[in-house]
Write a protein that holds these residues in place. Structure first.
Motif, PDB file in Angstrom:
ATOM      1  N   ILE A 131      -4.499  35.314  22.273  1.00  0.00           N
ATOM      2  CA  ILE A 131      -3.546  34.619  23.139  1.00  0.00           C
ATOM      3  C   ILE A 131      -4.260  34.275  24.442  1.00  0.00           C
ATOM      4  CG2 ILE A 131      -1.344  34.866  24.375  1.00  0.00           C
ATOM      5  CD1 ILE A 131      -0.853  37.066  22.003  1.00  0.00           C
ATOM      6  N   GLY A 132      -4.057  33.047  24.887  1.00  0.00           N
ATOM      7  CA  GLY A 132      -4.776  32.631  26.087  1.00  0.00           C
ATOM      8  C   GLY A 132      -3.969  31.715  26.971  1.00  0.00           C
ATOM      9  N   ARG A 133      -4.613  31.279  28.034  1.00  0.00           N
ATOM     10  CA  ARG A 133      -3.964  30.410  28.991  1.00  0.00           C
ATOM     11  C   ARG A 133      -4.468  28.996  28.758  1.00  0.00           C
ATOM     12  NH1 ARG A 133      -4.933  29.261  34.467  1.00  0.00           N
ATOM     13  NH2 ARG A 133      -6.823  30.520  34.347  1.00  0.00           N
ATOM     14  N   ARG A 134      -3.529  28.085  28.579  1.00  0.00           N
ATOM     15  CA  ARG A 134      -3.902  26.681  28.432  1.00  0.00           C
ATOM     16  C   ARG A 134      -4.165  26.090  29.809  1.00  0.00           C
ATOM     17  NH1 ARG A 134      -0.120  21.567  26.657  1.00  0.00           N
ATOM     18  NH2 ARG A 134      -1.745  20.012  27.036  1.00  0.00           N
ATOM     19  N   LYS A 135      -5.223  25.276  29.880  1.00  0.00           N
ATOM     20  CA  LYS A 135      -5.494  24.544  31.134  1.00  0.00           C
ATOM     21  C   LYS A 135      -5.331  23.062  30.833  1.00  0.00           C
ATOM     22  CE  LYS A 135      -8.870  28.112  32.015  1.00  0.00           C
ATOM     23  NZ  LYS A 135     -10.224  28.389  31.492  1.00  0.00           N
ATOM     24  N   PRO A 136      -4.117  22.545  31.017  1.00  0.00           N
ATOM     25  CA  PRO A 136      -3.882  21.159  30.582  1.00  0.00           C
ATOM     26  C   PRO A 136      -4.624  20.115  31.418  1.00  0.00           C
ATOM     27  CG  PRO A 136      -1.916  22.068  31.636  1.00  0.00           C
ATOM     28  CD  PRO A 136      -2.897  23.182  31.528  1.00  0.00           C
TER      29      PRO A 136
ATOM     30  N   SER B  45      -8.650  29.656  27.810  1.00  0.00           N
ATOM     31  CA  SER B  45      -9.486  30.848  27.733  1.00  0.00           C
ATOM     32  C   SER B  45      -8.650  32.000  27.192  1.00  0.00           C
ATOM     33  CB  SER B  45     -10.029  31.186  29.118  1.00  0.00           C
ATOM     34  OG  SER B  45      -8.969  31.204  30.046  1.00  0.00           O
ATOM     35  N   ILE B  46      -9.304  32.847  26.414  1.00  0.00           N
ATOM     36  CA  ILE B  46      -8.621  33.977  25.783  1.00  0.00           C
ATOM     37  C   ILE B  46      -8.289  35.031  26.830  1.00  0.00           C
ATOM     38  CG2 ILE B  46      -8.879  35.841  24.080  1.00  0.00           C
ATOM     39  CD1 ILE B  46     -10.923  33.917  22.661  1.00  0.00           C
ATOM     40  N   GLU B  47      -7.075  35.501  26.839  1.00  0.00           N
ATOM     41  CA  GLU B  47      -6.692  36.552  27.781  1.00  0.00           C
ATOM     42  C   GLU B  47      -6.367  37.876  27.103  1.00  0.00           C
ATOM     43  OE1 GLU B  47      -3.639  34.837  30.261  1.00  0.00           O
ATOM     44  OE2 GLU B  47      -5.159  33.965  31.571  1.00  0.00           O
ATOM     45  N   ARG B  48      -5.999  37.801  25.824  1.00  0.00           N
ATOM     46  CA  ARG B  48      -5.608  39.031  25.148  1.00  0.00           C
ATOM     47  C   ARG B  48      -5.853  38.903  23.651  1.00  0.00           C
ATOM     48  NH1 ARG B  48      -0.895  41.284  23.199  1.00  0.00           N
ATOM     49  NH2 ARG B  48       0.328  39.407  23.568  1.00  0.00           N
ATOM     50  N   ILE B  49      -6.376  39.986  23.070  1.00  0.00           N
ATOM     51  CA  ILE B  49      -6.502  40.051  21.605  1.00  0.00           C
ATOM     52  C   ILE B  49      -5.448  41.034  21.113  1.00  0.00           C
ATOM     53  CG2 ILE B  49      -7.977  40.796  19.663  1.00  0.00           C
ATOM     54  CD1 ILE B  49      -9.063  38.262  20.850  1.00  0.00           C
TER      55      ILE B  49
ATOM     56  N   ALA C 296      -7.009  29.396  19.311  1.00  0.00           N
ATOM     57  CA  ALA C 296      -6.122  30.485  19.701  1.00  0.00           C
ATOM     58  C   ALA C 296      -4.771  29.876  20.059  1.00  0.00           C
ATOM     59  CB  ALA C 296      -6.728  31.221  20.902  1.00  0.00           C
ATOM     60  N   ILE C 297      -3.865  30.688  20.549  1.00  0.00           N
ATOM     61  CA  ILE C 297      -2.537  30.172  20.916  1.00  0.00           C
ATOM     62  C   ILE C 297      -2.228  30.512  22.378  1.00  0.00           C
ATOM     63  CG2 ILE C 297      -1.202  32.177  20.068  1.00  0.00           C
ATOM     64  CD1 ILE C 297       0.680  29.858  18.784  1.00  0.00           C
ATOM     65  N   SER C 298      -1.575  29.582  23.068  1.00  0.00           N
ATOM     66  CA  SER C 298      -1.248  29.806  24.482  1.00  0.00           C
ATOM     67  C   SER C 298       0.002  30.672  24.591  1.00  0.00           C
ATOM     68  CB  SER C 298      -1.007  28.477  25.186  1.00  0.00           C
ATOM     69  OG  SER C 298       0.285  27.995  24.867  1.00  0.00           O
ATOM     70  N   HIS C 299       0.266  31.167  25.784  1.00  0.00           N
ATOM     71  CA  HIS C 299       1.466  31.978  26.015  1.00  0.00           C
ATOM     72  C   HIS C 299       2.735  31.204  25.662  1.00  0.00           C
ATOM     73  CE1 HIS C 299      -0.802  35.224  27.874  1.00  0.00           C
ATOM     74  NE2 HIS C 299      -1.473  34.313  28.540  1.00  0.00           N
TER      75      HIS C 299
ATOM     76  N   VAL D 200       1.241  27.070  22.154  1.00  0.00           N
ATOM     77  CA  VAL D 200       0.521  25.821  21.867  1.00  0.00           C
ATOM     78  C   VAL D 200      -0.906  26.164  21.433  1.00  0.00           C
ATOM     79  CG1 VAL D 200      -0.396  23.697  22.933  1.00  0.00           C
ATOM     80  CG2 VAL D 200       1.929  24.476  23.473  1.00  0.00           C
ATOM     81  N   ALA D 201      -1.387  25.467  20.399  1.00  0.00           N
ATOM     82  CA  ALA D 201      -2.759  25.682  19.924  1.00  0.00           C
ATOM     83  C   ALA D 201      -3.753  25.319  21.017  1.00  0.00           C
ATOM     84  CB  ALA D 201      -3.016  24.824  18.683  1.00  0.00           C
ATOM     85  N   ILE D 202      -4.709  26.209  21.289  1.00  0.00           N
ATOM     86  CA  ILE D 202      -5.731  25.913  22.302  1.00  0.00           C
ATOM     87  C   ILE D 202      -7.136  26.133  21.743  1.00  0.00           C
ATOM     88  CG2 ILE D 202      -4.413  26.177  24.458  1.00  0.00           C
ATOM     89  CD1 ILE D 202      -5.341  29.128  24.559  1.00  0.00           C
ATOM     90  N   ASN D 203      -7.981  25.156  22.050  1.00  0.00           N
ATOM     91  CA  ASN D 203      -9.392  25.198  21.698  1.00  0.00           C
ATOM     92  C   ASN D 203     -10.075  26.243  22.569  1.00  0.00           C
ATOM     93  OD1 ASN D 203     -12.099  24.681  21.236  1.00  0.00           O
ATOM     94  ND2 ASN D 203     -12.022  22.522  21.852  1.00  0.00           N
ATOM     95  N   VAL D 204     -10.639  27.258  21.934  1.00  0.00           N
ATOM     96  CA  VAL D 204     -11.384  28.287  22.675  1.00  0.00           C
ATOM     97  C   VAL D 204     -12.786  28.390  22.094  1.00  0.00           C
ATOM     98  CG1 VAL D 204      -9.334  29.643  23.312  1.00  0.00           C
ATOM     99  CG2 VAL D 204     -10.532  30.169  21.172  1.00  0.00           C
ATOM    100  N   ASP D 205     -13.698  28.881  22.893  1.00  0.00           N
ATOM    101  CA  ASP D 205     -15.083  29.006  22.445  1.00  0.00           C
ATOM    102  C   ASP D 205     -15.214  30.062  21.339  1.00  0.00           C
ATOM    103  OD1 ASP D 205     -18.030  28.529  22.912  1.00  0.00           O
ATOM    104  OD2 ASP D 205     -17.904  30.690  23.253  1.00  0.00           O
ATOM    105  N   GLY D 206     -15.889  29.702  20.265  1.00  0.00           N
ATOM    106  CA  GLY D 206     -16.028  30.578  19.099  1.00  0.00           C
ATOM    107  C   GLY D 206     -16.830  31.841  19.380  1.00  0.00           C
TER     108      GLY D 206
END
Lengths: 254, 254
Positions: free
Chosen positions: A105-110, A130-134, A155-158, A161-167
């Motif tokens: 779960i992460g924070r989306r930066k639109p 960016s990922i904030e919690r696993i 990952a998914i935002s709070h 919403v689907a968010i592109n995060v670094d693998g």
């Protein structure tokens, strides 16, 4: 416990997947599909738009259409072709994105501040974050029951919403949450350098550029979080995992 | 326990997904992505090839390239957009194909006998098949731990190859293996007819054509396997699940 990351630019996964299927230690596999996505986006007349942040980091501008293509390339073709191959060679693979079961779960930066032609611009509608919690519950459930989880962004935002995060960072965060002993990052490069000690890796990262820098910073962070060894490894050729176990590649250790 | 199938031709899933997230009974959601795949294949210059078998059944010829597109449309975009939406409205969704964890295992039929212009032809290299066994372990594990499994074709062959299987039959087989009480099949049609009794459904199926026939035969088989009620339902409009619970649609019961 191991976490293994396969880079999306590697073209032949087969030797690595065979080694993974033969590995007796419980493990989580994390992968990207960067090359696959670039090709698909180009074919669907929506070519990748790579942007440079104010801090000089290069990333993909992920509008809603790009996220559709992202899901097709990462969660569709790449994830399921890996699962299919692993199952064919005897591994009990289960493929998921980091959205499923709320794994990451992460924070989306639109709004994305970028530098273009010397000027700062703001791009709206980005689906990155960016990922904030696993949330390790689902991964533990699968591992405890003999499954091999195969995980890919997004990952998914709070807000859901689907968010592109670094693998690489996803792999590091998962390794940290599961208290993995080792994190093995395979790419289509022969590793970075020889004998990097923990003390020097942050400085080394200053010299690294682009992807190498991100990988080294993720490795350093993994060590700080209690992972005993991070390998930056060559995924090409025969038996890449076996070679890594024998000490090949660049290792960051405590 | 419920199994709910959403047809791939339905265009707006949202009202149904909201109802599903509000449903307190444990359930498995099965979906297709037929429309999505047809569009994607056409855009990638590999348009769908629908063929008629000797027995008069219409199916998709699924060569290796079509299977790549199948994975993108079904397992990538459709499955993950459903998971994303369900999570956003509060359901603990986990998206999988029937390959993952070996949920549905079947027999691949690589050679397809078809009728074309009055002649019988054999097409080689098909990646389709029929389900022979459901392994319910992973689904039970997810249900017992509070997850909502969202399942889509393909299934996997005994040799470990992805196979295109019918989504309605997949839903029926899963419902049967999990001993579900009800199987609810939503499509973009207002149901088939009123008050179909079990005794007559096989004969009704003779009159049905194409998709309707497959659905009715799957419903009849589900009833024979102990599922108490199968609903053929309209997925369009507001609160489709609530309306189904109230008795709307065509129901096949024991």
């Amino acid at each position: 416990m191991l976490v293994i990351k396969i880079g999306g630019s590697l073209t032949d996964f087969d030797p690595l997947l065979r080694d993974i299927a033969a590995c007796r230690e419980p493990l989580v596999l994390v992968h990207g599909a960067n090359k696959e996505l670039n090709e698909l986006s180009a074919r669907l007349s929506h070519p990748p738009r790579m942007v440079t942040s104010e801090r000089g980091e290069i990333s993909r501008f992920t509008d809603a259409i790009t996220m559709d293509h992202f899901l097709m390339a990462y969660a569709g073709k790449q994830n399921k072709r890996i699962v299919e191959r692993l199952r064919a060679v005897g591994a009990n693979a289960v493929g998921l994105t980091a959205m499923d079961g709320g794994i990451a779960i992460g924070r989306r930066k639109p709004h994305l501040r970028i530098k273009e032609g010397g000027k700062v611009k703001i791009l709206h509608g980005d689906h990155s974050g960016s990922i904030e919690r696993i949330e390790p519950k689902l991964l533990r459930l699968l591992l405890d029951n003999g499954y091999l989880p195969v995980i890919t962004p997004p990952a998914i935002s709070h807000e859901g919403v689907a968010i592109n995060v670094d693998g690489d960072r996803l792999a590091m965060e998962i390794a940290s949450a599961l208290q993995a002993e080792r994190l093995l990052i395979f790419a289509d490069t022969p590793g970075f350098m020889r004998d990097v000690s923990d003390e020097r890796v942050e400085r080394v990262a200053e010299y690294g550029t682009g992807r190498a820098r991100v990988k080294l910073l993720a490795a350093a962070q993994a060590i700080r979080r209690g992972i005993k060894a991070v390998g930056l490894l060559d995924g090409r050729g025969e038996h890449p995992l076996m070679r890594a176990f024998e000490g090949a590649g660049t290792w960051v250790t405590t």
